[in-house]
Design an enzyme around this catalytic site. Sequence first.
Site, PDB file in Angstrom:
ATOM      1  N   THR A  39      -6.918   1.369   1.533  1.00 13.78           N
ATOM      2  CA  THR A  39      -7.136   0.348   2.387  1.00 13.78           C
ATOM      3  C   THR A  39      -8.126   0.851   3.591  1.00 13.78           C
ATOM      4  O   THR A  39      -8.869   0.064   4.220  1.00 13.78           O
ATOM      5  CB  THR A  39      -5.950   0.067   2.723  1.00 13.78           C
ATOM      6  N   ASP A  63      -5.245   6.164   4.694  1.00 14.00           N
ATOM      7  CA  ASP A  63      -4.189   6.028   6.074  1.00 14.00           C
ATOM      8  C   ASP A  63      -3.088   7.197   5.882  1.00 14.00           C
ATOM      9  O   ASP A  63      -2.681   7.603   6.839  1.00 14.00           O
ATOM     10  CB  ASP A  63      -3.791   4.636   6.054  1.00 14.00           C
ATOM     11  N   ALA A 108       2.143  16.187  -1.829  1.00  9.05           N
ATOM     12  CA  ALA A 108       2.591  15.366  -0.462  1.00  9.05           C
ATOM     13  C   ALA A 108       3.111  16.464   0.640  1.00  9.05           C
ATOM     14  O   ALA A 108       3.684  17.378   0.509  1.00  9.05           O
ATOM     15  CB  ALA A 108       3.651  14.377  -0.856  1.00  9.05           C
ATOM     16  N   PRO A 141      -7.692  14.934  -2.632  1.00 10.91           N
ATOM     17  CA  PRO A 141      -8.200  14.625  -3.828  1.00 10.91           C
ATOM     18  C   PRO A 141      -7.660  13.546  -4.535  1.00 10.91           C
ATOM     19  O   PRO A 141      -8.042  12.935  -5.881  1.00 10.91           O
ATOM     20  CB  PRO A 141      -8.314  15.863  -4.728  1.00 10.91           C
ATOM     21  N   ARG A 159      -2.442  -0.533  -6.763  1.00 12.80           N
ATOM     22  CA  ARG A 159      -0.884  -0.297  -6.749  1.00 12.80           C
ATOM     23  C   ARG A 159      -0.263  -1.315  -5.699  1.00 12.80           C
ATOM     24  O   ARG A 159       0.772  -1.809  -5.980  1.00 12.80           O
ATOM     25  CB  ARG A 159      -0.588   0.880  -6.500  1.00 12.80           C
TER      26      ARG A 159
END
Length: 434
Positions: free
Chosen positions: A222, A178, A154, A120, A291
């Site tokens: 990306t 990714d 993470a 999320p 970013r």
Amino acid sequence: MALETLSAVLEIDDQPYEVCLNSKVLTWDKVALRHRSINRAKLTEIVAIKAGPTDKPSQSNNREFTVHSVKRKKGNKWRLHSETFVCPDTATRDKWIKRIQTSIETGPVRPQRIFVIVNPYGGKGKAPKIYQKKVAPLFELAGIITEDIATTHANHAWQLMLDKDFNGVDGIVCVGGDGTFAEVVNGLILRTQKDAGININDQGSKLIPPKLKIGIIPAGSTDVVVYDTTGYNDPVTSALQIILGETLGMDVCSVFHDNELIRYTVSFLGYGFFGDVVRESENYRWVGPKRYELAGAMQFMGNKSYHGEVKYVPNLDEGHSPMDQNPCGARCNICTRKKSMLDINTNQRSQQAEGGVDEIDLDETDHWNSIKGEFMYVNAALVSGMCDKSPTGVSPAAHLGNGCVDLIVVRKCSRLNYLRHLMRLSSSANHVRN
């Protein structure tokens, strides 16, 4: 054993159609037209078949069935197309449903149960909405059982790959970018090696491929891997390909430092400018996808170069090079041929090991080349790296499964020349030929 052809005149929107089903395709064309274009759906691209209509189930007359199949749009987009057929009686309807369902089940293997990981926090934070609105309904239509979990921190996906009981699971689907995919790949490969008793810090060990397949629903910044594997950044396209059991093999690169495994990658390894941009961008996740532009601008203004030596073994196969004009994709001839060659070499090495022959030492048998100097960056690409920010990618002709990485080295140059290079990367021009 091939199933016999089934044909009948059925109705679509109160009009008679000649409908035919053979071992490969379902076709339907209007009876009244002499010169007609035949509508068709490949059996391998039928997502589901259901009794009744799709839009008005309350008005069903118990003689209808609906075929949900893939319709290919302009480019590489896939969409769901639904067609409702009206039969003369329920017995005929049941016969068609059973026949089509049997044809689907005897075709390529499709996933029945998948474990879905939703990030999320990746990209613009839209992964949960993308999954619930666009993907989950398709999985439900196809009869796929899912277990869903949202990551909370993470390396959560990485840890799940190490700890989760995947008994009865056909594959993993990650909804994110990714980074989420990288966590899943690293965790699953690491778990597979440990289960097989492989020393992960031994650079000469042969990786054991995981049995579980990994699917990606793009929801990141990306989505490079999705671009390279499907040709389009589209959640519905990816979901439909997962449902139909579409598969594509990819090379895996192991990264070591001081004889210790750092991580695995199936996409890109960057040292210098791009490595610093990715690292710096982690400090600006609150900005979202922008970013990368912010971190890139900061690194560019620094105009930092890196002194070092790059050693590599050149690929002697003249059948492909970074200058190729044909992009890689599903059923790529080069990757298929390379995989066959690697399988033969693997079998030969296994036979040599069983016969007491020593392992081949790459340091002694392969010719290593060396480049020394000041570099702006050194990249190793396993995929082209194309995305919204770089339409052709850092290595436009990279192959997904040819057993090689494309080495990209940019020596120290002026800030102006480097800017020109970066601008070509972000345009549709092929910077390799420029």
